[in-house]
Design a protein around this motif. Structure first.
Motif: not given
Length: 651
Positions: A247-251, A583-591
């Motif tokens: 999440f750190t590097s990917g985001s 939309l960005l913050v909502f989608g990443l952790p859910l996916a």
């Protein structure tokens, strides 16, 4: 002296003035106190010492309380980080206006004490008010007596006070270190400085992929054995660490990529979104990881809980295929005949019909197997490749199954209650026994390829001489029966027959479905209670993380958005920017949470197998229901907590 007198008042005013941040923290600690204290009181309740099968419940609750402490303590440290981030600017201002660091430290001590006392008061009062209701739910789920009385003991109170006192002190020391080791100017600017990009971003990515991949590999390859829970926790630990790195590097990599896309980045909506997320990239990654992990924990917990609810009948059918099971050391056949006569008489007295009765005797041995070789030297303790083997003659097998099978001296029929035996022969004491037929079913036992705790082998041999050669002279006589009739009669019949069996001089073992149902209800009721309870706790924590994230980011972004609105950015543009960010913050952790859940499903299924839940259809149905419902709940929760962000940034 005057300054020292003002400090308590300043501390209280600071809490009241910043209640939008402090109140959720106090409520979070209050919830943690209430939950931990309730668990402790239930564990210390005398009912768990005196009621049959309640010991299983107590064991599960002790484990649950330990897991609860492991979850609660880091979460309170996490929420505390939001507090000190918000307070740094204010504390820096105090030092500029004349307060020495020792005065600031004293004020923080008073604040911590006030929050601790408030949390303990609210938590203990809440526990007193609702713990009886929780206890009533527990005893109903576990089938314990309805007249059980809930009691609170001094040891539970002391343990709770000490645990959360230590957490508060550690949080205070962390805050004092951050404030006293930073000069006032840096404190004043702490809320305005963006975060530096972490060095060695490629290393973060590679480490994240390797650690997460190894965590996935562990989850997918952990065997169904006595170490499965260790494998489960190890894989969870690896997934948490790997998720943080990725999440750190990917985001950051994603944001960098969006920034390079000029047609995307230089848009009035996307520009603010990407810039804002780059501004706090590390904290953003940390909160996203926590949202992802708690989401995964909620889904896995609810999958297990829902599967347990809908699989109760399947568990009992597998665990207790017969209503009564009675074993004796084989000796006087006249006694066995008398006991079987008593079975018939008791059935008539209680107006019951014996629908199935099987009587046979067998020899047995339990030895280490290596490949197709049995009889190796055993080591102390339970071995994964140690297997109990029951040996019957072909005559007894034919009587049980109503068949006319025949065997040569070196031939056997073979039945495994777990996976089919992988070899065509068995070697023991240098003798080879060829498997003429591997049985897919046997009336006296159940077969389940995925079972671990119920593993047994049955060897059907030619005659008594071969059986004696395999397992010596010892024999067990077993009677299995099913009965049909009124429930009261069934209970009286099984209770009386159990006592008669125990009075026999050759008694070895007895089990009936009434006692077994009580034990299983106690165990499964405890698991169900813990599953629902933990699912609720994880859900509350998830919502709190979302809330803190919106509060912290809203406070940081409010000045920037107000300036942009003053220079011409419309409310619609601001809302568009916020929607883009959500939309960005909502989608990443859910996916990521859904992926974690699917990858962890094989390991989750093995944990359910350990509870004798083997219906894969029920597990997959529960998985689908939980994921769909959670996604809806997740979206609603995020939108509701986002309202706080809107209020802070839109004029």
């Amino acid at each position: 002296m005057n300054k020292m007198r003002l400090l308590p008042k300043m501390a209280v005013n600071s809490i009241l003035r910043n209640k939008v941040v402090y109140l959720p923290y106090i409520l979070t600690m209050s919830l943690a106190v209430a939950v931990y204290y309730t668990f402790s009181c239930i564990i210390g309740n005398q009912i768990l010492e005196n009621v049959p099968y309640a010991g299983y419940m107590k064991m599960l609750l002790v484990i649950g309380r330990a897991l609860l402490a492991i979850i609660l303590v880091p979460f309170l440290f996490y929420t505390n980080s939001f507090l000190i981030k918000r307070r740094k600017k204010e504390l820096g201002l105090y030092t500029v206006l004349g307060l020495e660091k020792k005065h600031v430290g004293m004020m923080m001590i008073v604040e911590t004490l006030c929050m601790y006392l408030c949390a303990m008061f609210i938590g203990l009062i809440s526990s007193t008010a609702f713990s009886r209701l929780i206890f009533l739910v527990l005893i109903n789920a576990a089938g314990m007596p309805k007249d059980a009385v809930y009691t609170a003991d001094l040891g539970s109170l002391t343990g709770t006070l000490i645990l959360f006192g230590i957490v508060s002190i550690l949080n205070l020391l962390t805050n004092l270190w951050q404030v006293t080791m930073t000069n006032p100017t840096e404190l004043l600017r702490s809320g305005q400085r963006g975060e530096k990009e972490p060095k060695h971003l490629a290393g973060y990515t590679i480490a994240g992929i390797l650690i997460l991949g190894f965590g996935y590999f562990t989850a997918l390859t952990t065997r169904m054995n006595s170490f499965i829970f260790i494998g489960f926790f190890f894989s969870v630990f690896l997934v948490v660490i790997g998720s943080y790195f990725l999440f750190t590097s990917g985001s950051i990599a994603m944001l960098r990529g969006l920034k390079k896309r000029r047609d995307y980045y230089y848009h009035k909506t996307h520009f603010v979104t990407v810039s804002g997320m780059l501004y706090r990239m590390k904290r953003n990654a940390s909160s996203l990881v926590n949202i992802c992990i708690f989401s995964t924990m909620i889904m896995i917990t609810l999958i297990c809980t829902l599967t347990l609810i809908i699989s109760g009948d399947d568990i009992m059918a597998f665990d207790s295929p017969f209503d009564g099971e009675y074993s004796f050391h084989y000796g006087d056949t006249a006694q066995m005949d008398d006991f079987q006569d008593e079975i018939s008489e008791l059935a008539k007295e209680n107006e019951l019909e014996i629908t199935d009765e099987i009587a046979y005797h067998y020899g047995s041995f339990s030895e280490i197997e290596e490949g197709n070789v049995m009889g190796l030297d055993t080591e102390p303790g339970l071995q994964d490749n140690e297997m109990p083997v029951h040996v019957l003659t072909i005559e007894e097998y034919n009587a049980i199954e109503g068949t006319a099978e025949t065997l040569e001296t070196d031939e056997i029929l073979f039945f495994s209650t777990a996976m089919d035996y992988a070899y065509s022969d068995v070697i023991r004491d240098g003798h080879t026994y060829r498997i003429k037929k591997q049985l897919s079913e046997f009336r006296i036992d159940t077969k389940e390829p995925h079972t671990y705790s119920n593993r047994r082998y049955y060897m059907i041999v030619q005659d008594e001489a071969v059986r004696t050669k395999l397992c010596g002279d010892g024999r067990i006589y077993k009677i299995l029966l099913n009965i049909d009739g009124p429930e009261d009669g069934r209970k009286a019949f099984l209770s009386t027959l159990d006592q008669k069996a125990k009075d026999m001089p050759t008694y070895s073992y007895t089990q009936n479905i009434i006692d077994r149902t009580g034990m299983m209800k106690s165990m499964n009721g405890g698991l169900l209670f813990i599953g629902v309870f933990f699912g609720l706790i994880f859900t509350i924590f998830l919502v709190l993380i979302m809330y803190y994230k919106q509060i912290a980011e809203g406070m940081e972004d409010s000045d920037s958005f107000h300036i942009m609105q003053n220079v011409g950015m419309s409310r619609e543009d601001v809302k568009g920017t916020i929607k883009s960010q959500i939309l960005l913050v909502f989608g990443l952790p859910l996916a990521a949470a859904v992926i974690h859940t699917f990858v962890g499903l094989p390991l989750t299924m093995k944990l359910l197998y350990a509870m004798n839940i083997y219906n894969v259809g029920n597990i997959l149905l529960s998985t689908g229901i939980v994921i769909v419902v959670f996604m809806v709940f997740y979206g609603v929760s995020y939108l509701l907590t986002a309202r706080t962000y809107y209020k802070l940034v839109i004029k």
